[in-house]
Design a protein around this motif. Sequence first.
Motif, PDB file in Angstrom:
ATOM      1  N   ASP A   1       7.506   3.578   3.210  1.00 44.83           N
ATOM      2  CA  ASP A   1       8.325   2.386   3.482  1.00 44.83           C
ATOM      3  C   ASP A   1       8.010   1.255   2.523  1.00 44.83           C
ATOM      4  N   ASP A   2       6.773   1.195   2.016  1.00 48.60           N
ATOM      5  CA  ASP A   2       6.464   0.210   0.958  1.00 48.60           C
ATOM      6  C   ASP A   2       7.327   0.490  -0.267  1.00 48.60           C
TER       7      ASP A   2
ATOM      8  N   ASP B   1       0.853  -1.206   0.000  1.00 44.39           N
ATOM      9  CA  ASP B   1       0.000   0.000   0.000  1.00 44.39           C
ATOM     10  C   ASP B   1       0.885   1.250   0.000  1.00 44.39           C
TER      11      ASP B   1
ATOM     12  N   ASN C   1      -2.445   2.716   3.520  1.00 44.95           N
ATOM     13  CA  ASN C   1      -1.880   4.025   3.860  1.00 44.95           C
ATOM     14  C   ASN C   1      -2.705   5.152   3.258  1.00 44.95           C
TER      15      ASN C   1
ATOM     16  N   MET D   1       4.791  -7.775   6.929  1.00 40.80           N
ATOM     17  CA  MET D   1       5.055  -6.699   7.883  1.00 40.80           C
ATOM     18  C   MET D   1       3.721  -6.356   8.520  1.00 40.80           C
TER      19      MET D   1
ATOM     20  N   HIS E   1       1.625   9.363   6.025  1.00 36.31           N
ATOM     21  CA  HIS E   1       2.002   9.266   4.604  1.00 36.31           C
ATOM     22  C   HIS E   1       1.426  10.395   3.745  1.00 36.31           C
TER      23      HIS E   1
ATOM     24  N   GLU F   1      -0.945  -2.563  15.692  1.00 34.89           N
ATOM     25  CA  GLU F   1      -0.155  -2.014  14.572  1.00 34.89           C
ATOM     26  C   GLU F   1      -1.112  -1.689  13.426  1.00 34.89           C
ATOM     27  N   PHE F   2      -0.762  -0.707  12.605  1.00 34.69           N
ATOM     28  CA  PHE F   2      -1.676  -0.179  11.584  1.00 34.69           C
ATOM     29  C   PHE F   2      -2.190  -1.249  10.608  1.00 34.69           C
ATOM     30  N   ASN F   3      -1.304  -2.035  10.001  1.00 33.44           N
ATOM     31  CA  ASN F   3      -1.750  -2.988   8.964  1.00 33.44           C
ATOM     32  C   ASN F   3      -2.757  -3.990   9.529  1.00 33.44           C
TER      33      ASN F   3
ATOM     34  N   ASN G   1       1.243   0.893  17.191  1.00 30.57           N
ATOM     35  CA  ASN G   1       1.470   2.267  16.711  1.00 30.57           C
ATOM     36  C   ASN G   1       0.149   2.962  16.362  1.00 30.57           C
TER      37      ASN G   1
ATOM     38  N   THR H   1       2.794  -6.116   2.756  1.00 28.83           N
ATOM     39  CA  THR H   1       3.286  -4.993   3.575  1.00 28.83           C
ATOM     40  C   THR H   1       2.174  -3.960   3.800  1.00 28.83           C
TER      41      THR H   1
ATOM     42  N   HIS I   1       9.640   0.355   8.045  1.00 28.56           N
ATOM     43  CA  HIS I   1       9.114  -0.970   8.389  1.00 28.56           C
ATOM     44  C   HIS I   1       9.212  -2.008   7.271  1.00 28.56           C
ATOM     45  N   ASP I   2       8.617  -1.678   6.117  1.00 28.54           N
ATOM     46  CA  ASP I   2       8.273  -2.730   5.155  1.00 28.54           C
ATOM     47  C   ASP I   2       9.457  -3.478   4.534  1.00 28.54           C
TER      48      ASP I   2
HETATM   49  C1  BDR Z   1       2.923  -0.202   8.586  1.00 29.59           C
HETATM   50  O1  BDR Z   1       1.829   0.684   8.396  1.00 29.59           O
HETATM   51  C2  BDR Z   1       2.034   1.487   7.275  1.00 29.59           C
HETATM   52  O2  BDR Z   1       1.777   2.830   7.558  1.00 29.59           O
HETATM   53  C3  BDR Z   1       3.459   1.266   6.820  1.00 29.59           C
HETATM   54  O3  BDR Z   1       3.542   1.306   5.407  1.00 29.59           O
HETATM   55  C4  BDR Z   1       3.778  -0.112   7.345  1.00 29.59           C
HETATM   56  O4  BDR Z   1       3.410  -1.117   6.435  1.00 29.59           O
HETATM   57  C5  BDR Z   1       3.635   0.160   9.867  1.00 29.59           C
HETATM   58  O5  BDR Z   1       2.751   0.063  10.947  1.00 29.59           O
END
Ligand code: BDR
Length: 318
Positions: free
Chosen positions: A21-22, A17, A46, A158, A89, A172-174, A166, A132, A247-248
């Motif tokens: 970092d992707d 996405d 994202n 990831m 992002h 975590e977001f994903n 986070n 990711t 991260h990714d």
């Molecule tokens: C993940 O969430 C997204 O914002 C980043 O691309 C990464 O995959 C980190 O929590």
Amino acid sequence: MATAAPSSPRKILLDADPGHDDAVALLLAHANPRIDLLAVTTIGGNQTLEKVTRNALGVLTLLGATDLPVAAGCTRPLVRPVRVAADIHGESGLDGVDLPSPGIALDPRHAVDLIIDTVMAHAPGEVTLVPTGPLTNIALAARKEPAIVERVREVVLMGGGVHEGNATPVAEFNILCDPEAAAIVFDAGWDVVMVGLDVTHQALATPEVAARVGELDSPVSRFVGQLIEAFGRAYRDVQGFDAPPVHDPCAVAYVIDPAIVATRRAGLTVELAGGHTTGMTVADLRGPEPTDCHTRVGVGLDVERFWDLVVDAVRRLS
Ligand code: BDR
Ligand code: CA
């Protein structure tokens, strides 16, 4: 399961996405000779699907990765409403970087079908899936064609975290974007490696890293420099980091060389009903490491070797 010969590059499909970092994950996967990037699929995360797909095409164009199929996937999670990470992002999903207009046409297939076709077109144990972003496409592919679960070598994703969150204090977001999809992926029975925040919060793009990239002085190094700068600003303002965690590419680095990410086997459950803990990845680390468990969790990163891989990838494209 039979696996490909150890000397041959690892065949992967990256489901992303982009996202700053992707974009680095795409760069590493495209440039590292130990990876054979078969296809890229996109997933809303994202930013909206439309935006991250445009970003994926632009990044691949910039990298010169123009000869692989790229397909767009799901616009929204299985159950929950769309959630984006504009605070990190930006409105475009890749704020602060200059991208060329896409020089690649989108594959007409849905990402779920491209995932299935790619896995089924290769021998059992050949294709590794590297998600990711939110896990919606991967979960739907496993539901639509369960035969891929047997055929995939492993899923290296990831997402998640054992001791950290986070998007919320514990999620975590994903994973938080589509926890039901994550639960399907963790429970499917294929081998899963969760490269989560315990690992990726060590992958900090410090000023020293930025200087190593900057010395290469090429269009790709300037692009990565812009990424680090914009990502750094957002992570400083929103999450109080001195340097941004990239991260990714940690998931791609694990596929290139599993020694870069320390892992251990552990049962993994996604919290789906928590009042305050929805999307939390619960890792069972009690007792001795189980031998019969199909999920592994990342617990450490060889930071120096990780950045050596990323800088080497930038150098190869410079
Ligand atoms: C993940 O969430 C997204 O914002 C980043 O691309 C990464 O995959 C980190 O929590
Ligand atoms: Ca991502």
